[in-house]
Design a protein around this motif. Structure first.
Motif, PDB file in Angstrom:
ATOM      1  N   SER A 165       0.844  -1.189   0.000  1.00 21.19           N
ATOM      2  CA  SER A 165       0.000   0.000   0.000  1.00 21.19           C
ATOM      3  C   SER A 165       0.878   1.238   0.000  1.00 21.19           C
ATOM      4  CB  SER A 165      -0.910   0.017   1.227  1.00 21.19           C
ATOM      5  OG  SER A 165      -1.696   1.181   1.251  1.00 21.19           O
ATOM      6  N   PHE A 166       0.543   2.176  -0.888  1.00 22.82           N
ATOM      7  CA  PHE A 166       1.310   3.408  -1.022  1.00 22.82           C
ATOM      8  C   PHE A 166       0.402   4.602  -0.796  1.00 22.82           C
ATOM      9  CE2 PHE A 166       4.098   0.484  -2.999  1.00 22.82           C
ATOM     10  CZ  PHE A 166       5.353   1.059  -3.091  1.00 22.82           C
ATOM     11  N   GLN A 167       0.958   5.652  -0.222  1.00 25.92           N
ATOM     12  CA  GLN A 167       0.233   6.915  -0.105  1.00 25.92           C
ATOM     13  C   GLN A 167       1.197   8.057  -0.350  1.00 25.92           C
ATOM     14  OE1 GLN A 167      -1.750   9.226   3.538  1.00 25.92           O
ATOM     15  NE2 GLN A 167      -2.901   7.389   2.986  1.00 25.92           N
ATOM     16  N   LYS A 168       0.802   8.973  -1.240  1.00 28.75           N
ATOM     17  CA  LYS A 168       1.616  10.147  -1.534  1.00 28.75           C
ATOM     18  C   LYS A 168       1.263  11.277  -0.577  1.00 28.75           C
ATOM     19  CE  LYS A 168       3.101   8.048  -5.292  1.00 28.75           C
ATOM     20  NZ  LYS A 168       4.467   7.523  -5.408  1.00 28.75           N
ATOM     21  N   PHE A 169       2.086  12.288  -0.528  1.00 29.64           N
ATOM     22  CA  PHE A 169       1.767  13.481   0.240  1.00 29.64           C
ATOM     23  C   PHE A 169       0.599  14.209  -0.402  1.00 29.64           C
ATOM     24  CE2 PHE A 169       5.939  12.988   2.167  1.00 29.64           C
ATOM     25  CZ  PHE A 169       5.752  13.513   3.441  1.00 29.64           C
ATOM     26  N   THR A 170      -0.420  14.515   0.381  1.00 25.13           N
ATOM     27  CA  THR A 170      -1.550  15.272  -0.164  1.00 25.13           C
ATOM     28  C   THR A 170      -1.134  16.698  -0.508  1.00 25.13           C
ATOM     29  OG1 THR A 170      -2.272  15.858   2.073  1.00 25.13           O
ATOM     30  CG2 THR A 170      -3.260  13.901   1.049  1.00 25.13           C
ATOM     31  N   GLU A 171      -0.017  17.169   0.064  1.00 23.50           N
ATOM     32  CA  GLU A 171       0.509  18.487  -0.283  1.00 23.50           C
ATOM     33  C   GLU A 171       1.171  18.493  -1.658  1.00 23.50           C
ATOM     34  OE1 GLU A 171       0.658  17.957   4.174  1.00 23.50           O
ATOM     35  OE2 GLU A 171       1.166  16.798   2.381  1.00 23.50           O
ATOM     36  N   GLN A 172       1.221  17.319  -2.285  1.00 20.70           N
ATOM     37  CA  GLN A 172       1.798  17.165  -3.621  1.00 20.70           C
ATOM     38  C   GLN A 172       3.267  17.581  -3.658  1.00 20.70           C
ATOM     39  OE1 GLN A 172      -0.709  19.120  -6.511  1.00 20.70           O
ATOM     40  NE2 GLN A 172      -2.493  17.901  -5.967  1.00 20.70           N
ATOM     41  N   TYR A 173       4.018  17.158  -2.635  1.00 21.63           N
ATOM     42  CA  TYR A 173       5.457  17.361  -2.695  1.00 21.63           C
ATOM     43  C   TYR A 173       6.023  16.543  -3.845  1.00 21.63           C
ATOM     44  CZ  TYR A 173       5.172  19.469   1.955  1.00 21.63           C
ATOM     45  OH  TYR A 173       4.875  20.283   3.026  1.00 21.63           O
ATOM     46  N   ILE A 174       6.952  17.133  -4.560  1.00 21.36           N
ATOM     47  CA  ILE A 174       7.537  16.473  -5.726  1.00 21.36           C
ATOM     48  C   ILE A 174       8.689  15.578  -5.286  1.00 21.36           C
ATOM     49  CG2 ILE A 174       8.639  16.840  -7.970  1.00 21.36           C
ATOM     50  CD1 ILE A 174       5.769  17.839  -7.830  1.00 21.36           C
ATOM     51  N   TYR A 187       6.244  10.296  -9.433  1.00 21.84           N
ATOM     52  CA  TYR A 187       6.545  11.713  -9.605  1.00 21.84           C
ATOM     53  C   TYR A 187       6.335  12.465  -8.288  1.00 21.84           C
ATOM     54  CZ  TYR A 187       7.402  16.091 -11.868  1.00 21.84           C
ATOM     55  OH  TYR A 187       7.963  17.282 -12.214  1.00 21.84           O
ATOM     56  N   TYR A 188       5.290  12.091  -7.546  1.00 21.65           N
ATOM     57  CA  TYR A 188       5.074  12.688  -6.231  1.00 21.65           C
ATOM     58  C   TYR A 188       5.799  11.872  -5.168  1.00 21.65           C
ATOM     59  CZ  TYR A 188       1.450  15.640  -8.271  1.00 21.65           C
ATOM     60  OH  TYR A 188       0.784  16.550  -9.026  1.00 21.65           O
ATOM     61  N   GLN A 189       6.237  12.545  -4.124  1.00 19.35           N
ATOM     62  CA  GLN A 189       6.971  11.888  -3.056  1.00 19.35           C
ATOM     63  C   GLN A 189       6.044  10.993  -2.224  1.00 19.35           C
ATOM     64  OE1 GLN A 189      10.216  11.716  -2.157  1.00 19.35           O
ATOM     65  NE2 GLN A 189       9.539  10.349  -0.526  1.00 19.35           N
ATOM     66  N   ASN A 190       6.496   9.771  -1.961  1.00 20.03           N
ATOM     67  CA  ASN A 190       5.753   8.880  -1.069  1.00 20.03           C
ATOM     68  C   ASN A 190       5.735   9.445   0.349  1.00 20.03           C
ATOM     69  OD1 ASN A 190       5.125   6.769  -2.899  1.00 20.03           O
ATOM     70  ND2 ASN A 190       7.213   6.002  -2.738  1.00 20.03           N
ATOM     71  N   TYR A 204       7.863   8.701   5.471  1.00 23.80           N
ATOM     72  CA  TYR A 204       8.712   9.820   5.082  1.00 23.80           C
ATOM     73  C   TYR A 204       8.144  11.096   5.700  1.00 23.80           C
ATOM     74  CZ  TYR A 204      10.569   6.501   1.721  1.00 23.80           C
ATOM     75  OH  TYR A 204      11.137   5.399   1.141  1.00 23.80           O
ATOM     76  N   LEU A 205       8.997  11.860   6.366  1.00 24.58           N
ATOM     77  CA  LEU A 205       8.581  13.075   7.047  1.00 24.58           C
ATOM     78  C   LEU A 205       9.196  14.288   6.362  1.00 24.58           C
ATOM     79  CD1 LEU A 205       9.109  11.914  10.753  1.00 24.58           C
ATOM     80  CD2 LEU A 205       7.030  11.729   9.359  1.00 24.58           C
ATOM     81  N   ILE A 206       8.363  15.296   6.096  1.00 28.41           N
ATOM     82  CA  ILE A 206       8.823  16.542   5.494  1.00 28.41           C
ATOM     83  C   ILE A 206       8.263  17.709   6.300  1.00 28.41           C
ATOM     84  CG2 ILE A 206       8.768  18.027   3.454  1.00 28.41           C
ATOM     85  CD1 ILE A 206       8.466  15.519   1.748  1.00 28.41           C
TER      86      ILE A 206
END
Length: 245
Positions: A165-174, A187-190, A204-206
Motif C-alpha cells: 500500500s502506497f500513499q503520496k503526500f496530499t501536499e503534492q510534494y515532488i 513523480y510525487y513523493q511517497n 517519510y517526514l517533510i
C-alpha cells in the motif's frame, strides 16, 4: 538499487484534474542528493536553457564511481535513454506524452526486458514486463483514494502475488528524483509505504519549512517492522536544486 520496482512523467499539463501527473508548479532541478550528510548523487546539465541532464554522478566515500556514472540522451524534450557501464535504459512515450514503454538492457550480455504501460483516465493502472527469453511479471495500481493519493500496488509473477500500500503526500510534494529517474508512478513523493511482502512500514517526514516550492530539501525516512512496528532504521536525505523557475 533495491526494493519494489517502479518504472517520467512528461512536462505537459494533465488532461484531467484527478491525474497523478504533475500539476502546474514552480519547477526546480535536482543538483545534489546527500544521504546522512554524505554526498551520494550529483546531477549535471547540458545547459541552463533546456536543463536536459548530461550526467548523473554517484559517490562512494566522497569519490566518484565512474562505472556508475549515467549519461542521458533526449528526444523532443523527453529522456530517450540513459546508460552507465553496465546497463542501458530506453524510454518511449504515447501521444499524450505519458510513459508508454521502458526497455532495460545489460551492456555485457545483451539480455533485455521490456515494461509496457496501460492507462485509464490518464492514470497508469498496469505495467506488464516481459523478458526477451520468456517469462515476466505484472504490476497493478489500484487507486483506492484519489483524494489522499493512495493506491494498492499488486505484483504478480509465476510464483504468485504480493500486495503493498502506497500513499503520496496530499501536499503534492515532488519526488526530488522524479525528473532524472522517470518511472511513470513516482513523480510525487511517497509519504507512507506498507510493504506486506517484506513486512516493512516506511514513513517519510517533510517539514513545510524544509521545502523549496513543492520540492523537499530534507526528508526523514523511518523504517519499521510489520506488524510489530519496531523501528529498524532511519535515514535523512537532503537535496540541493538549480534552475528554479
Amino acid at each position: 538499487m533495491t526494493g519494489i520496482i517502479f518504472f517520467s512523467y512528461s512536462c505537459s499539463k494533465p488532461d484531467i484534474e484527478q491525474s497523478l501527473l504533475e500539476p502546474v508548479f514552480k519547477r526546480c532541478r535536482l543538483s545534489k542528493e546527500f544521504v546522512n550528510n554524505q554526498l551520494w548523487k550529483e546531477v549535471t546539465y547540458k545547459d541552463t536553457k533546456t536543463y536536459e541532464i548530461d550526467r548523473v554522478l554517484y559517490y562512494q566515500n566522497n569519490i566518484v564511481r565512474d562505472d556508475w556514472t549515467e549519461t542521458y540522451s533526449y528526444s523532443d524534450g523527453r529522456i530517450a535513454s540513459k546508460s552507465d557501464q553496465y546497463n542501458t535504459t530506453h524510454y518511449e512515450y504515447n501521444d499524450h506524452g505519458d510513459l508508454s514503454e521502458i526497455r532495460y538492457c545489460s551492456n555485457a550480455s545483451g539480455a533485455c526486458y521490456t515494461s509496457r504501460y496501460e492507462y485509464q483516465n490518464n492514470l497508469p493502472v498496469k505495467i506488464v514486463t516481459t523478458y526477451d527469453g520468456g517469462g515476466g511479471f505484472t504490476e497493478t495500481l489500484d487507486y483506492t483514494n484519489l483524494d489522499s493519493r493512495s493506491y494498492y500496488y499488486i505484483y504478480q509473477d509465476q510464483a504468485g502475488s504480493s500486495v503493498s500500500s502506497f500513499q503520496k503526500f496530499t501536499e503534492q510534494y515532488i519526488n526530488p528524483n522524479g525528473d532524472a529517474f522517470p518511472n511513470g508512478v513516482d513523480y510525487y513523493q511517497n509519504r507512507i509505504i506498507e510493504d506486506y511482502k517484506n513486512r516493512q512500514f516506511i514513513e517519510y517526514l517533510i517539514d513545510p519549512d524544509d521545502t523549496k516550492g513543492r520540492y523537499p530539501t530534507r526528508i526523514t525516512e523511518l523504517i519499521y517492522t510489520l506488524p510489530e512496528f519496531q523501528q529498524t532504521g532511519q535515514n535523512v536525505y537532503t537535496y540541493e536544486y538549480v534552475g528554479c523557475d
